[in-house]
Each structure stands twice: as structure tokens, then as C-alpha cells.
Design a protein around this motif. Structure first.
Motif, mmCIF file in Angstrom:
data_model
loop_
_atom_site.group_PDB
_atom_site.id
_atom_site.type_symbol
_atom_site.label_atom_id
_atom_site.label_comp_id
_atom_site.label_asym_id
_atom_site.label_seq_id
_atom_site.Cartn_x
_atom_site.Cartn_y
_atom_site.Cartn_z
ATOM 1 N N TYR A 110 27.906 31.032 35.927
ATOM 2 C CA TYR A 110 28.305 31.351 37.301
ATOM 3 C C TYR A 110 29.676 30.795 37.653
ATOM 4 C CZ TYR A 110 23.541 32.996 37.769
ATOM 5 O OH TYR A 110 22.375 33.690 37.597
ATOM 6 N N ASP A 111 30.297 30.110 36.737
ATOM 7 C CA ASP A 111 31.687 29.691 36.870
ATOM 8 C C ASP A 111 32.540 30.837 36.314
ATOM 9 O OD1 ASP A 111 34.206 28.588 35.415
ATOM 10 O OD2 ASP A 111 33.694 27.006 36.851
ATOM 11 N N HIS A 112 33.355 31.456 37.158
ATOM 12 C CA HIS A 112 34.034 32.689 36.766
ATOM 13 C C HIS A 112 34.945 32.508 35.557
ATOM 14 C CE1 HIS A 112 35.694 36.700 37.135
ATOM 15 N NE2 HIS A 112 36.910 36.185 37.129
ATOM 16 N N GLU A 113 35.763 31.464 35.550
ATOM 17 C CA GLU A 113 36.691 31.270 34.435
ATOM 18 C C GLU A 113 35.945 31.022 33.130
ATOM 19 O OE1 GLU A 113 39.660 28.362 35.175
ATOM 20 O OE2 GLU A 113 40.504 29.391 36.917
ATOM 21 N N LEU A 114 34.900 30.217 33.183
ATOM 22 C CA LEU A 114 34.103 29.952 31.984
ATOM 23 C C LEU A 114 33.408 31.225 31.516
ATOM 24 C CD1 LEU A 114 32.991 27.946 29.908
ATOM 25 C CD2 LEU A 114 31.136 27.436 31.535
ATOM 26 N N GLN A 115 32.890 31.999 32.465
ATOM 27 C CA GLN A 115 32.196 33.238 32.109
ATOM 28 C C GLN A 115 33.132 34.215 31.421
ATOM 29 O OE1 GLN A 115 32.450 36.511 33.961
ATOM 30 N NE2 GLN A 115 31.052 37.400 32.453
ATOM 31 N N GLN A 116 34.340 34.344 31.910
ATOM 32 C CA GLN A 116 35.290 35.265 31.310
ATOM 33 C C GLN A 116 35.753 34.780 29.938
ATOM 34 O OE1 GLN A 116 36.527 38.458 32.546
ATOM 35 N NE2 GLN A 116 34.561 38.071 33.548
ATOM 36 N N SER A 117 35.735 33.472 29.730
ATOM 37 C CA SER A 117 36.119 32.920 28.440
ATOM 38 C C SER A 117 35.029 33.151 27.395
ATOM 39 C CB SER A 117 36.400 31.422 28.567
ATOM 40 O OG SER A 117 36.682 30.846 27.316
ATOM 41 N N GLU A 147 32.369 35.304 27.734
ATOM 42 C CA GLU A 147 31.915 36.695 27.714
ATOM 43 C C GLU A 147 33.054 37.654 28.068
ATOM 44 O OE1 GLU A 147 27.383 36.405 29.265
ATOM 45 O OE2 GLU A 147 28.895 36.368 30.804
ATOM 46 N N PRO A 148 34.137 37.665 27.319
ATOM 47 C CA PRO A 148 35.248 38.556 27.673
ATOM 48 C C PRO A 148 34.826 40.011 27.627
ATOM 49 C CG PRO A 148 35.503 37.722 25.444
ATOM 50 C CD PRO A 148 34.373 36.955 26.056
ATOM 51 N N GLY A 149 35.214 40.762 28.652
ATOM 52 C CA GLY A 149 34.913 42.187 28.662
ATOM 53 C C GLY A 149 33.598 42.559 29.312
ATOM 54 N N THR A 150 32.798 41.578 29.707
ATOM 55 C CA THR A 150 31.523 41.884 30.340
ATOM 56 C C THR A 150 31.652 41.778 31.859
ATOM 57 O OG1 THR A 150 30.789 39.586 30.214
ATOM 58 C CG2 THR A 150 30.250 41.015 28.349
ATOM 59 N N PRO A 151 30.739 42.421 32.608
ATOM 60 C CA PRO A 151 30.799 42.327 34.067
ATOM 61 C C PRO A 151 30.679 40.870 34.528
ATOM 62 C CG PRO A 151 29.341 44.110 33.407
ATOM 63 C CD PRO A 151 29.686 43.345 32.157
ATOM 64 N N SER A 152 31.325 40.563 35.623
ATOM 65 C CA SER A 152 31.288 39.211 36.165
ATOM 66 C C SER A 152 29.897 38.889 36.695
ATOM 67 C CB SER A 152 32.305 39.078 37.300
ATOM 68 O OG SER A 152 31.929 39.910 38.392
ATOM 69 N N ALA A 153 29.635 37.601 36.887
ATOM 70 C CA ALA A 153 28.357 37.189 37.464
ATOM 71 C C ALA A 153 28.179 37.801 38.852
ATOM 72 C CB ALA A 153 28.289 35.665 37.537
ATOM 73 N N LYS A 154 29.262 37.877 39.603
ATOM 74 C CA LYS A 154 29.187 38.470 40.947
ATOM 75 C C LYS A 154 28.744 39.924 40.887
ATOM 76 C CE LYS A 154 32.015 39.279 45.086
ATOM 77 N NZ LYS A 154 33.377 39.111 45.699
#
Length: 516
Positions: free
Chosen positions: A350-357, A359-366
Motif C-alpha cells: 500500500y506504499d505507492h513507491e514500494l509497490q511500483q518498485s 510490481e512494475p507495470g501492474t495497477p496501483s493499490a488505489k
């Protein structure tokens, strides 16, 4: 399937002979929406996949409309790049073959050491060339995507400080790690190097990074350690997922560029479900490849699958990270009137920067939480997979509390959690990511996931349970549990006030993104 792209035709199978195993290639297609990706449309003979009898999973059957993933990275080097072999010889990259042993590195007790590394895959591509020049005279020709180990961690040849191209990249303030091409003759013998700490013995400061202004033929390899020594410096490779090797496709580059699409999967499924022998066992979707990956927006295979299962009286479950699920909500609602259906969204970080790191290319938690809300608004229950929880990264009280708060606010009717589980095929990839992004945690993870140990220690899992259970109760969330009727996780709210910890992550680790 009317694409606004280019149809290559069935002759593509001549270039990829392994596709013959897929039973009837219809055509191969490229489209501007997926630059560099080829979709191989095949007529599959079967749709249902039997789960091995010894499996502890609550489902007996799965369906996978796609094979391959477009989330992987592309790495490559010039074919004349000198590779240090495990026996001490220097060979040009073009002469290195699958099965050869090269010199690689691994981290032991927090220190990087040289080790022998077996070549698992090799592939070629054509990329924009860049020249990296070092102070000792070493030169490397590589694509902008390639990564080298620097005094400040793994870095791509090119990148950006912000925007879509943001990623760590080389600058003249960096030094590479190794002995350099000029130091090969002066470096200790490989027999001395194996087991020794990786130390820089030449001046490998970067003096220039030049765009050569042209695309050239390049090669790359995948090794058991995830790296190799190129022109005397530590070079990263893409740790290939092995699923494509069955098709004689490249386990590295092909995995993200040669996507298999079973275009007739719904029709074949109807035939299989109509057989007198079909017992209407639970069928799980999303346990191997995500049925709502981006290509589903083009092929729309899921509506036919959902209809076939529902009209045959077969209960099923869907687990996805894909927000494209919302397109099919009316169909899923109608299916739920005929058979038991469970829906779950995987939202681990649920931390956006960590999630994008991670899981690159996947939909955001939001975006995924909004999909949970849409499922609930459609009148269906929806479980949330808070898994895996990453030790020292997402197991803080603050992160867990925020995650559960957001899941509850989105309308989740049950929640599940589990600690990170690192199977053999995923561990090297994850550790490479950890070394690049959080090198300070490497020793802790090495101690937890040592050797062939795939699970977090029991003591850690017990500690995690003691931390998360009060938070689950505080947010009024219910426990989720395996449902043998649908083959998934029961999304209907239950009593009990605590989430169940699953023994392992649902889903195949063949694709790194599928782990999270």
C-alpha cells in the motif's frame, strides 16, 4: 480478434519451432499498443489443467488463457563482450552457450563473493547501443536497459530522475565493481576468486556514457546467480522464468515478447465441460497467470470462460490484480446466480513507491481497491489477499494498519495474509531486487531464507500473526478461508474476527509480478 496491428502469419512458426507443441498456430500478431511484443494465437486442444493430486490447494482444476508476460525487463550486451568463464578462460559473449559455467557472484553473510554460475538461457535482440567507458580503459557496449553493479548498487546504463523513465542509472560519479578488462591478466586466478570477496582492483570510475546513435545486434544470457562478469565487471542479467522452455522458446527475452494466446479457449472449455465424465469440480482462475492481464483487453477471453463455467454448473473462483475485472462484473453477477463464485483481489503493498518498485507495470493499490469497491457495489463479496507481507518492508504496524483500513474502507468482506514465500525460481530474482533497492536488508533476508528454505521462519510467522490479528479485529474485518466448493478463498464474510494465514502464496512464481 481484429487488431489494428500487423499480422505476421503462420510462417512465424518456422522461426519458433517450439510453437508446434502448442497444437496449431493460427497466426502471429504485432500491434503498436504492445511495442516489441508478438502474440501467437493458437488453437489449444485443452482448456482445463488438472492440479497434481498431492497438491494442498482447494481447487482441482485451473484455466490459463495466456502464457508469458509483458512486465519483464530487457537487458543486452555487445556480442564481442568478454565473459569470464568458471575455469578462468575469457570467451566472447557470442560463443557462450546454454549449459556453460561462467563466473558469477552471490551474497553470503552480507558480503558479495565470486562463485561458479551456470548459463540457463541465451537470446539475441537488436537494441540502441551505448558505450560505457571506464578510467582504466575498459569499454562496454550495452543497451540502455542493461544494469551493472556500481559502488552505489545496481544501475541501468540510462534512465531518468523522474517521469515514466525514472530508474537508477549510471553517471560519471559512479564506479563499477570488478577487476576490469585491463585487469584480467593481473587478477587472481578464478580458482582463487571462487569464494573470495568481490573487490575492485582497477580504477573503474565511469568517465563517459555515449549514445552511439544506432541499433545493433546484441546478446544476453541468464545464469543461476542472476549475474556474470562482462569485460571484468559485474553485470546483471534477467533471471528468466522457465515456463517458456517447454516450447523451445527463450526463457528470458521470449517470456515477455512471445505471448501465447489460446484464442479458442472458451470453445474448447465448453466441450470439456459437456463431457459426461466432468464432475463439476472447482475451477480456479488466476493461480498461474493473471486472467486479466493487459492483453485481455484485446482478446476478451474471460467472458466466454465465465459463461461456459456458469452454464455448465461449474463453481469457480477468480484471483487477480487486474482492474479489467470491472468490465466483466455484469457477467460474473449473472454467473453467481447459477453457481457459487468467489472473487478476490491481490493487494499486497500500500506504499505507492514500494509497490511500483516491486510490481512494475501492474495497477496501483488505489486502482485495485477501487475495483474491490466496484465488486461490492455490484452486489458481490470480495476477498483481499494481503499477501505476501515483506519482512522489514511491509510488516510495520503503520503499513499493516493502513492496509487493513483501506481494505475495509473499500468494502472487503474477508482478508487473508501470509509472509513472503520464496520458491526456488523466484528467490534469485527477489534477492537481486533487494540488493538493488534495499541492500541493507540483504543479510536479514539471507538469514531468514537461507539455503533451500522457501518459508519465513516459524518464529517470524508467529510474531507476524501476533502483530496483525489485533489490527484485523480493530478494523472489523473477517477471516477468509479456503473454499473447496469454488476452489478459491471464500469471499463471503465469516465470523471469527481473524484472518487465516495460508501456508503458501496462491499463484505461480514463474512471473515475478505474479508473486505479489
Amino acid at each position: 480478434m481484429r487488431w489494428s496491428g500487423q499480422e505476421l502469419g503462420v510462417e512465424q512458426s518456422d522461426a519458433l519451432p517450439g510453437l508446434a507443441k502448442l497444437n496449431n498456430l493460427v497466426r502471429s500478431v504485432q500491434t503498436p499498443d504492445f511495442a516489441g511484443v508478438t502474440f501467437h494465437e493458437v488453437l489449444a486442444k485443452s482448456a482445463l489443467n488438472k492440479v497434481p493430486g498431492q497438491s494442498a490447494m482447494p481447487f482441482g482444476w485451473t484455466i490459463n488463457p495466456y502464457r508469458g508476460c509483458t512486465h519483464a525487463c530487457a537487458y543486452c550486451l555487445g556480442p564481442e563482450t568478454s565473459i569470464t568463464m568458471a575455469d578462468g578462460r575469457q570467451q566472447p559473449l557470442w560463443s557462450v552457450e546454454v549449459g556453460d559455467e561462467v563466473l558469477g557472484t552471490h551474497v553470503v553473510d552480507g558480503f558479495r563473493r565470486y562463485t561458479a554460475s551456470k548459463v540457463l538461457a541465451k537470446w539475441e535482440t537488436r537494441k540502441r547501443a551505448h558505450r560505457v567507458s571506464l578510467a582504466d580503459g575498459t569499454e562496454l557496449i550495452a543497451s540502455g536497459d542493461h544494469r551493472f553493479l556500481t559502488n552505489r548498487g545496481w544501475k541501468h546504463v540510462t534512465g531518468a530522475m523522474s517521469g515514466p523513465g525514472q530508474r537508477p542509472y549510471l553517471t560519471t560519479a559512479n564506479s563499477l565493481i570488478g577487476f576490469g578488462s585491463r585487469g584480467v591478466g593481473r587478477a587472481p586466478s578464478v580458482l582463487q576468486l571462487v569464494g573470495a570477496m568481490v573487490k575492485t582492483t582497477s580504477d573503474l570510475g565511469i568517465v563517459a556514457i555515449d549514445d552511439l546513435g544506432e541499433d545493433v545486434d546484441m546478446l544476453d544470457i541468464t545464469t543461476t546467480t542472476g549475474d556474470f562478469i562482462a569485460n571484468g565487471v559485474v553485470s546483471h542479467n534477467c533471471f528468466a522464468r522457465p515456463t517458456h522452455t517447454y516450447l523451445d522458446l527463450d526463457a528470458g527475452d521470449d517470456f515477455d515478447r512471445q505471448i501465447i494466446v489460446k484464442v479458442n479457449v472458451a470453445d474448447v472449455l465448453r466441450t470439456e465441460l459437456a463431457k459426461p465424465s466432468w464432475r463439476r469440480d472447482a475451477v480456479a482462475l488466476g493461480t498461474n497467470t493473471d486472467p486479466y492481464q493487459r492483453a485481455e483487453g484485446r482478446y476478451s477471453l474471460m467472458p466466454g470462460i465465465i459463461d461456459a463455467l456458469a452454464t455448465s454448473g461449474t463453481p469457480f473462483s477468480i484471483l487477480t490484480k487486474g482492474t479489467l475485472l470491472r468490465r466483466d462484473l455484469p457477467l460474473i453477477v449473472e454467473a453467481a446466480k447459477l453457481v457459487p463464485v468467489d472473487v478476490a483481489m491481490s493487494i499486497a503493498i500500500y506504499d505507492h513507491e514500494l509497490q511500483q518498485s516491486v510490481e512494475p507495470g501492474t495497477p496501483s493499490a488505489k486502482a485495485r481497491l477501487a475495483t474491490v469497491s466496484a465488486v461490492r457495489e455490484a452486489g458481490l463479496d470480495c476477498a483481499v489477499f494481503l499477501m505476501p507481507i515483506l519482512p522489514y518492508l511491509t510488516d510495520t504496524k503503520a503499513h499493516l494498519d493502513d492496509a487493513l483500513r483501506q481494505a475495509k474502507a473499500a468494502g472487503a468482506t474477508s482478508v487473508l495474509y501470509t509472509a513472503l514465500h520464496l520458491r526456488a525460481g523466484v528467490k534469485p530474482w527477489f534477492m537481486q531486487w533487494l540488493e538493488r533497492e534495499h541492500p541493507e536488508l540483504v543479510p536479514k533476508y539471507r538469514s531468514m531464507y537461507y539455503g533451500n528454505n522457501a518459508y519465513a521462519p516459524k518464529a517470524y510467522r508467529r510474531w507476524l500473526g501476533e502483530r496483525i490479528h489485533p489490527l484485523i479485529r480493530a478494523h472489523g474485518l473477517e477471516r477468509g478461508r479456503e473454499d473447496p466448493v469454488t476452489g478459491g478463498i471464500r469471499s463471503t464474510a465469516l465470523t471469527g474476527g481473524a484472518a487465516v494465514e495460508l501456508p503458501e502464496v496462491f499463484g505461480s512464481p514463474a512471473d515475478p509480478a505474479a508473486l505479489f
